[in-house]
Design a protein around this motif. Structure first.
Motif, PDB file in Angstrom:
ATOM      1  N   ILE A   1       0.855  -1.186   0.000  1.00 16.11           N
ATOM      2  CA  ILE A   1       0.000   0.000   0.000  1.00 16.11           C
ATOM      3  C   ILE A   1       0.893   1.238   0.000  1.00 16.11           C
ATOM      4  CG2 ILE A   1      -1.747   1.328   1.258  1.00 16.11           C
ATOM      5  CD1 ILE A   1      -2.742  -1.240   2.501  1.00 16.11           C
ATOM      6  N   VAL A   2       0.531   2.224  -0.826  1.00 14.42           N
ATOM      7  CA  VAL A   2       1.242   3.501  -0.850  1.00 14.42           C
ATOM      8  C   VAL A   2       0.352   4.560  -0.212  1.00 14.42           C
ATOM      9  CG1 VAL A   2       2.287   5.291  -2.303  1.00 14.42           C
ATOM     10  CG2 VAL A   2       2.514   2.875  -2.935  1.00 14.42           C
ATOM     11  N   HIS A   3       0.927   5.326   0.725  1.00 17.22           N
ATOM     12  CA  HIS A   3       0.175   6.397   1.387  1.00 17.22           C
ATOM     13  C   HIS A   3       1.092   7.596   1.550  1.00 17.22           C
ATOM     14  CE1 HIS A   3      -1.458   8.386   5.182  1.00 17.22           C
ATOM     15  NE2 HIS A   3      -2.405   8.556   4.278  1.00 17.22           N
ATOM     16  N   GLU A   4       0.667   8.732   1.026  1.00 16.79           N
ATOM     17  CA  GLU A   4       1.435   9.970   1.120  1.00 16.79           C
ATOM     18  C   GLU A   4       2.871   9.772   0.628  1.00 16.79           C
ATOM     19  OE1 GLU A   4       0.971  11.027   5.238  1.00 16.79           O
ATOM     20  OE2 GLU A   4      -0.960  12.008   4.878  1.00 16.79           O
ATOM     21  N   ALA A   5       3.012   9.066  -0.484  1.00 11.56           N
ATOM     22  CA  ALA A   5       4.295   8.791  -1.135  1.00 11.56           C
ATOM     23  C   ALA A   5       5.183   7.830  -0.361  1.00 11.56           C
ATOM     24  CB  ALA A   5       5.052  10.096  -1.409  1.00 11.56           C
ATOM     25  N   ASN A   6       4.688   7.286   0.737  1.00 12.13           N
ATOM     26  CA  ASN A   6       5.426   6.266   1.482  1.00 12.13           C
ATOM     27  C   ASN A   6       4.862   4.888   1.143  1.00 12.13           C
ATOM     28  OD1 ASN A   6       7.203   7.962   3.037  1.00 12.13           O
ATOM     29  ND2 ASN A   6       5.407   8.575   4.224  1.00 12.13           N
ATOM     30  N   ARG A   7       5.757   3.918   1.071  1.00 15.68           N
ATOM     31  CA  ARG A   7       5.380   2.558   0.692  1.00 15.68           C
ATOM     32  C   ARG A   7       5.403   1.634   1.903  1.00 15.68           C
ATOM     33  NH1 ARG A   7       9.466   0.816  -1.645  1.00 15.68           N
ATOM     34  NH2 ARG A   7      10.793   2.648  -1.440  1.00 15.68           N
ATOM     35  N   TYR A   8       4.372   0.811   2.019  1.00 19.73           N
ATOM     36  CA  TYR A   8       4.241  -0.094   3.153  1.00 19.73           C
ATOM     37  C   TYR A   8       3.888  -1.506   2.684  1.00 19.73           C
ATOM     38  CZ  TYR A   8       3.754   4.316   5.731  1.00 19.73           C
ATOM     39  OH  TYR A   8       3.956   5.571   6.243  1.00 19.73           O
ATOM     40  N   SER A   9       4.391  -2.495   3.416  1.00 21.69           N
ATOM     41  CA  SER A   9       3.936  -3.878   3.262  1.00 21.69           C
ATOM     42  C   SER A   9       3.060  -4.190   4.462  1.00 21.69           C
ATOM     43  CB  SER A   9       5.124  -4.841   3.207  1.00 21.69           C
ATOM     44  OG  SER A   9       5.873  -4.644   2.032  1.00 21.69           O
ATOM     45  N   VAL A  10       1.847  -4.661   4.195  1.00 22.93           N
ATOM     46  CA  VAL A  10       0.857  -4.901   5.237  1.00 22.93           C
ATOM     47  C   VAL A  10       0.400  -6.354   5.185  1.00 22.93           C
ATOM     48  CG1 VAL A  10      -1.381  -4.210   6.184  1.00 22.93           C
ATOM     49  CG2 VAL A  10       0.050  -2.515   4.995  1.00 22.93           C
ATOM     50  N   CYS A  11       0.479  -7.032   6.303  1.00 26.38           N
ATOM     51  CA  CYS A  11      -0.057  -8.394   6.417  1.00 26.38           C
ATOM     52  C   CYS A  11      -1.197  -8.364   7.424  1.00 26.38           C
ATOM     53  CB  CYS A  11       1.009  -9.387   6.857  1.00 26.38           C
ATOM     54  SG  CYS A  11       2.261  -9.708   5.581  1.00 26.38           S
ATOM     55  N   THR A  12      -2.377  -8.733   6.982  1.00 22.19           N
ATOM     56  CA  THR A  12      -3.578  -8.677   7.815  1.00 22.19           C
ATOM     57  C   THR A  12      -4.007 -10.076   8.218  1.00 22.19           C
ATOM     58  OG1 THR A  12      -4.316  -6.645   6.721  1.00 22.19           O
ATOM     59  CG2 THR A  12      -5.982  -7.931   7.926  1.00 22.19           C
ATOM     60  N   ALA A  13      -4.105 -10.293   9.518  1.00 19.96           N
ATOM     61  CA  ALA A  13      -4.531 -11.578  10.067  1.00 19.96           C
ATOM     62  C   ALA A  13      -5.835 -11.396  10.825  1.00 19.96           C
ATOM     63  CB  ALA A  13      -3.451 -12.135  10.992  1.00 19.96           C
ATOM     64  N   HIS A  14      -6.490 -12.509  11.108  1.00 19.46           N
ATOM     65  CA  HIS A  14      -7.727 -12.492  11.882  1.00 19.46           C
ATOM     66  C   HIS A  14      -7.550 -13.461  13.056  1.00 19.46           C
ATOM     67  CE1 HIS A  14      -8.922 -10.945   7.937  1.00 19.46           C
ATOM     68  NE2 HIS A  14      -9.819 -10.244   8.607  1.00 19.46           N
ATOM     69  N   ALA A  15      -7.540 -12.889  14.236  1.00 19.17           N
ATOM     70  CA  ALA A  15      -7.199 -13.665  15.434  1.00 19.17           C
ATOM     71  C   ALA A  15      -8.181 -14.784  15.732  1.00 19.17           C
ATOM     72  CB  ALA A  15      -7.093 -12.732  16.643  1.00 19.17           C
ATOM     73  N   ASP A  16      -9.365 -14.722  15.152  1.00 22.11           N
ATOM     74  CA  ASP A  16     -10.346 -15.783  15.401  1.00 22.11           C
ATOM     75  C   ASP A  16     -10.170 -16.969  14.463  1.00 22.11           C
ATOM     76  OD1 ASP A  16     -11.142 -14.351  13.164  1.00 22.11           O
ATOM     77  OD2 ASP A  16     -13.280 -14.397  13.660  1.00 22.11           O
TER      78      ASP A  16
END
Length: 247
Positions: A27-42
């Motif tokens: 994901i890019v936000h305000e010209a910054n780049r991020y790697s995001v891993c989304t988990a679901h604790a259930d």
């Protein structure tokens, strides 16, 4: 036939049957780049690692992978999960499978960890939370796994009060945020150097996490097979991740 159908439906809704690898994306936000891993604790088996039963430090993603393979499991995702001393001991609270290996620290102090308020990432059975450390001390939840770090990035929807918009302290940083449902957990690492204010805004404004916690900077690393990524380097202290069945 109805009995067989009912049995199949029952199997289909078992918690284990719902487990899937955390979703990792860029994901890019305000010209910054991020790697995001989304988990679901259930439905994702989230946990922490530091050392094995004999006290031997894991220190790396491959070491954890090897230990899991011996049990017919695999590492689905991981990142460094909190600050540590030179000997790799956790700086603050650390719980692994219900066993406390390091105590909670609530006093202020030097460095990012001591930039109060700091917080605790707590993994329950089926839920997760980021909790401000003194709030944790006043009303301690029954965490199965927990790691303390700091500073908090987002506190009840607000950025940490000490963050500066134009700060020139920029590093590769990683952290965790939990959505208001107490189930959806976002693990984030920046792909370029960012300051705390930018990092906190990403959690607050894009991921919509009312509470988020900084894990570390400069040493931040990610294991995300779906992104083709397994960062290497010197030994880490606490590591957080998700376990999945092998094969």
């Amino acid at each position: 036939m109805r009995v067989l159908l009912a049995a199949l439906l029952a199997i289909a809704i078992l918690p284990g049957a719902l487990r899937a690898d955390p979703e990792c994306r860029k994901i890019v936000h305000e010209a910054n780049r991020y790697s995001v891993c989304t988990a679901h604790a259930d439905r994702d088996e989230l946990r922490l690692w530091h050392s094995d039963g004999s006290g031997r430090l894991y220190g790396s993603f491959p070491a954890i992978e090897s230990a899991l393979q011996a049990k017919g499991k695999r590492l689905a995702f991981a990142m460094n999960g909190g600050m540590y001393h030179e000997d790799r001991r956790p700086v603050g609270l650390y719980l692994e499978n219900g066993l406390q290996r390091a105590p909670l620290v609530t006093r202020d102090g030097p460095g990012n960890f001591g930039l109060l308020p700091n917080g605790v990432f707590c993994i329950h059975d089926g839920s997760a939370a980021v909790i401000e450390s003194r709030r944790y001390a006043a009303d301690t939840p029954a965490c199965r796994y927990a790691t303390q770090s700091g500073p908090m990035l987002v506190i009840d929807g607000a950025l940490h009060p000490r963050f500066l918009v134009d700060s020139d302290s920029r590093y590769i940083r990683n952290g965790v945020g939990v959505e208001a449902d107490g189930v959806t957990v976002h693990f984030v690492i920046s792909d370029n150097r960012v300051n705390f204010h930018s990092f906190g805004r990403f959690f607050r404004d894009i991921l919509k996490t009312p509470n988020a916690l900084y894990f570390d900077g400069k040493v931040s690393r990610l294991f995300a097979p779906s992104l083709g990524r397994s960062d290497a380097g010197f030994s880490l202290g606490p590591i957080v991740g998700a376990v999945a069945p092998a094969g």
